[in-house]
Design a protein around this motif. Structure first.
Motif, PDB file in Angstrom:
ATOM      1  N   ALA A 286       5.163   3.773   8.408  1.00 20.97           N
ATOM      2  CA  ALA A 286       5.763   3.845   7.080  1.00 20.97           C
ATOM      3  C   ALA A 286       7.242   3.444   7.117  1.00 20.97           C
ATOM      4  O   ALA A 286       7.747   2.807   6.180  1.00 20.97           O
ATOM      5  CB  ALA A 286       5.617   5.258   6.509  1.00 20.97           C
ATOM      6  N   THR A 289       7.629  -0.456   7.191  1.00 20.65           N
ATOM      7  CA  THR A 289       7.489  -1.093   5.881  1.00 20.65           C
ATOM      8  C   THR A 289       8.686  -0.774   4.993  1.00 20.65           C
ATOM      9  O   THR A 289       9.123  -1.600   4.190  1.00 20.65           O
ATOM     10  CB  THR A 289       6.193  -0.640   5.180  1.00 20.65           C
ATOM     11  N   CYS A 327      11.284  -5.279  -4.518  1.00 24.89           N
ATOM     12  CA  CYS A 327      10.789  -4.187  -3.678  1.00 24.89           C
ATOM     13  C   CYS A 327       9.383  -3.762  -4.087  1.00 24.89           C
ATOM     14  O   CYS A 327       8.531  -3.501  -3.234  1.00 24.89           O
ATOM     15  CB  CYS A 327      11.739  -2.996  -3.763  1.00 24.89           C
ATOM     16  N   PHE A 330       6.783  -6.371  -2.765  1.00 27.64           N
ATOM     17  CA  PHE A 330       6.533  -6.300  -1.326  1.00 27.64           C
ATOM     18  C   PHE A 330       5.747  -5.043  -0.962  1.00 27.64           C
ATOM     19  O   PHE A 330       4.774  -5.100  -0.194  1.00 27.64           O
ATOM     20  CB  PHE A 330       7.859  -6.321  -0.562  1.00 27.64           C
ATOM     21  N   MET A 331       6.146  -3.908  -1.513  1.00 25.34           N
ATOM     22  CA  MET A 331       5.487  -2.656  -1.126  1.00 25.34           C
ATOM     23  C   MET A 331       4.065  -2.564  -1.658  1.00 25.34           C
ATOM     24  O   MET A 331       3.227  -1.865  -1.081  1.00 25.34           O
ATOM     25  CB  MET A 331       6.326  -1.473  -1.596  1.00 25.34           C
ATOM     26  N   MET A 334       2.155  -4.053   1.087  1.00 25.73           N
ATOM     27  CA  MET A 334       2.072  -3.144   2.228  1.00 25.73           C
ATOM     28  C   MET A 334       1.078  -2.014   1.968  1.00 25.73           C
ATOM     29  O   MET A 334       0.418  -1.528   2.890  1.00 25.73           O
ATOM     30  CB  MET A 334       3.454  -2.571   2.540  1.00 25.73           C
ATOM     31  N   LEU A 338      -1.933  -0.784   4.569  1.00 25.43           N
ATOM     32  CA  LEU A 338      -2.092   0.571   5.093  1.00 25.43           C
ATOM     33  C   LEU A 338      -3.398   1.210   4.638  1.00 25.43           C
ATOM     34  O   LEU A 338      -4.027   1.959   5.401  1.00 25.43           O
ATOM     35  CB  LEU A 338      -0.908   1.450   4.658  1.00 25.43           C
ATOM     36  N   GLY A 372       0.104   4.858   2.550  1.00 25.82           N
ATOM     37  CA  GLY A 372      -0.169   3.655   1.777  1.00 25.82           C
ATOM     38  C   GLY A 372      -0.098   3.911   0.285  1.00 25.82           C
ATOM     39  O   GLY A 372       0.354   3.054  -0.488  1.00 25.82           O
ATOM     40  N   GLN A 375       3.611   3.686  -1.038  1.00 28.58           N
ATOM     41  CA  GLN A 375       4.435   2.531  -0.715  1.00 28.58           C
ATOM     42  C   GLN A 375       5.185   1.990  -1.938  1.00 28.58           C
ATOM     43  O   GLN A 375       6.389   1.722  -1.883  1.00 28.58           O
ATOM     44  CB  GLN A 375       3.568   1.414  -0.116  1.00 28.58           C
TER      45      GLN A 375
END
Length: 466
Positions: A286, A289, A327, A330-331, A334, A338, A372, A375
């Motif tokens: 975590a 990321t 942000c 991107f997350m 991710m 996850l 996850g 995120q």
């Protein structure tokens, strides 16, 4: 200076953010390297190092926050077009306060890591082993804080690449020293967990020296005269109040955020070494990321600070929203990784020959899935916090962090883990609830300021002959 279009702001933010992101990843890679090496040494070593590192980061948070105060101050001063001497004063004051109010007290506590961890309910064997890891590692705390101040200076000047190159060198140095000192390779003694702590301190010291040299060689940054003592007309306490007003709430927010994950680790400690090792694996993934939105948030601090320092309100507003959108995008990606690959990610940190590995894996998988789930929220909150920091708005975000992390996150984690019987995975679900709350509150805070004319420079940044 004209206000950039949204597309131009995206490019400007990414141009500033990518070296910061890679620098953050490089620094995080040192922690991941320790976890990978110690995880293949033994699950017990990984668990002990995790407990010690959580105490280390909780005590580092105040110094980290005060060091971070340099970046928005320097950015706003640059936006106002004030002379470089004011920037030097901000860097010196941030460093002084970080050392006096954070580093020295932290050293006193970290030297007694074992009794502190026993008071927190950890098993004596793990507490003693954690102290073996932390005592050499604690000496890297001061160079790390000084590195953060210099990195903030480079970000405010929109020249962050030197920090990236230095951080990459730090990764390589830490990897070599950690592998050599833990397992006794390359002619080094086999010191186990103590070797990992020594490696981290050596890497932090080398990174500070490298960045110091880079700043000294940069013609533009030499104007700040960072390496000369303050002159007789620079009062030693001038500006300290401004740094405290901005830096103490940043420190408070850092303590609240890092502290809730440290507190979660200590709660998980009651479930045994396998649970702590699974928590360590989840934290490392975590955190990796998180380094990307953290870098974008740092870029937002600089972009918002420079814009608002020049009273370009529309540009400051746009910079904040662009950072949050980047942000969030991107997350979201991710989160998919996850949620879909938790077992594969956890397996990277475990030795198949360790008999405890299957138990660790069984706990790590649901923990990673909970990570996850938060995120997206984690990305939004760090971007919003960075934008607000560039504005000089730090007190209210600290209060919002306290409400989300400690009013909802940690209590919810305890309830889910114990009364509701979900165990260690329940703690990570509680953390997800806390992070989601903070993300919503931070975004609403930024929206309120952006809509109702609250975008103004931090107090105390008035033009002067300095």
């Amino acid at each position: 200076m004209p206000n950039p279009t949204p597309g131009a702001e995206v490019l400007a933010t990414l141009s500033l953010a990518w070296p910061l992101v890679l620098t953050n990843l490089s620094q995080m890679a040192m922690t991941v390297t320790d976890a990978l090496v110690l995880g293949h040494h033994s699950a017990e070593a990984l668990a002990a190092a995790t407990l010690g590192a959580n105490l280390y980061w909780a005590l580092l948070a105040p110094g980290f926050g005060l060091a971070l105060a340099a970046a928005p101050l320097l950015a706003q001063l640059r936006g106002r077009g004030l002379r470089p001497l004011r920037g030097r004063r901000g860097a010196v004051h941030a460093t002084t306060l970080a050392v006096l109010l954070a580093v020295l007290p932290a050293w006193a506590v970290l030297w007694h890591t074992a009794p502190v961890l026993r008071l927190l309910g950890q098993t004596p064997a793990l507490a003693d082993l954690a102290q073996v890891y932390i005592r050499p590692m604690m000496w890297g705390l001061l160079p790390f804080c000084l590195f953060i101040v210099l990195r903030g200076l480079l970000a405010a000047e929109e020249r962050p690449r030197a920090a990236l190159f230095v951080a990459v060198g730090g990764i390589l140095a830490n990897a070599v020293f950690c592998w050599g000192l833990v397992f006794g390779r390359l002619g080094m003694p086999a010191l186990g967990v103590e070797g990992a702590g020594i490696a981290s301190s050596l890497a932090n010291g080398l990174m500070l020296l490298g960045l110091w040299a880079a700043v000294a060689r940069d013609r533009r940054l030499r104007r700040l005269r960072l390496f000369r003592p303050l002159r007789h007309d620079d009062p030693p306490f001038a500006g300290l109040r401004r740094v405290l007003r901005l830096g103490l709430p940043i420190s408070g927010a850092m303590v609240l955020e890092i502290g809730v994950f440290s507190g979660a680790a200590f709660v998980i400690g009651g479930f045994g070494p396998a649970a702590i090792a699974a928590h360590a694996v989840t934290v490392q993934v975590a955190s990796m990321t998180f380094m990307v939105p953290m870098g974008i948030g740092q870029a937002a601090t600089a972009r918002v600070g420079i814009a608002i320092g020049g009273f370009r309100v529309a540009a400051a507003r746009r910079a904040g929203w662009v950072a949050m959108a980047l942000c969030a995008g991107f997350m979201a990606m991710m989160a998919v990784v996850l949620l879909s690959q938790p077992a594969r990610l956890a397996g990277l940190f475990l030795s198949p020959d360790d008999p405890v590995a299957p138990s660790v894996l069984a706990l790590a998988v649901p923990m990673l899935m909970a990570a996850g789930a938060f995120q997206l929220a984690d990305g939004v909150q760090v971007a919003a916090a960075g934008a607000l920091r560039g504005l000089g708005d730090t007190r209210v975000p600290m209060l919002l962090a306290g409400l989300g992390y400690w009013g909802i996150g940690l209590p919810g984690a305890w309830v889910l883990a114990h009364p509701l019987g979900l165990g260690p995975p329940g703690i990570w679900i509680g953390l997800a609830l806390g992070l989601g709350t903070v993300a919503v509150l931070m975004a609403l805070r930024w929206q309120r300021l952006a809509r109702h004319g609250g975008l103004t420079p931090a107090r105390g940044l008035r033009p002067s002959r300095a």
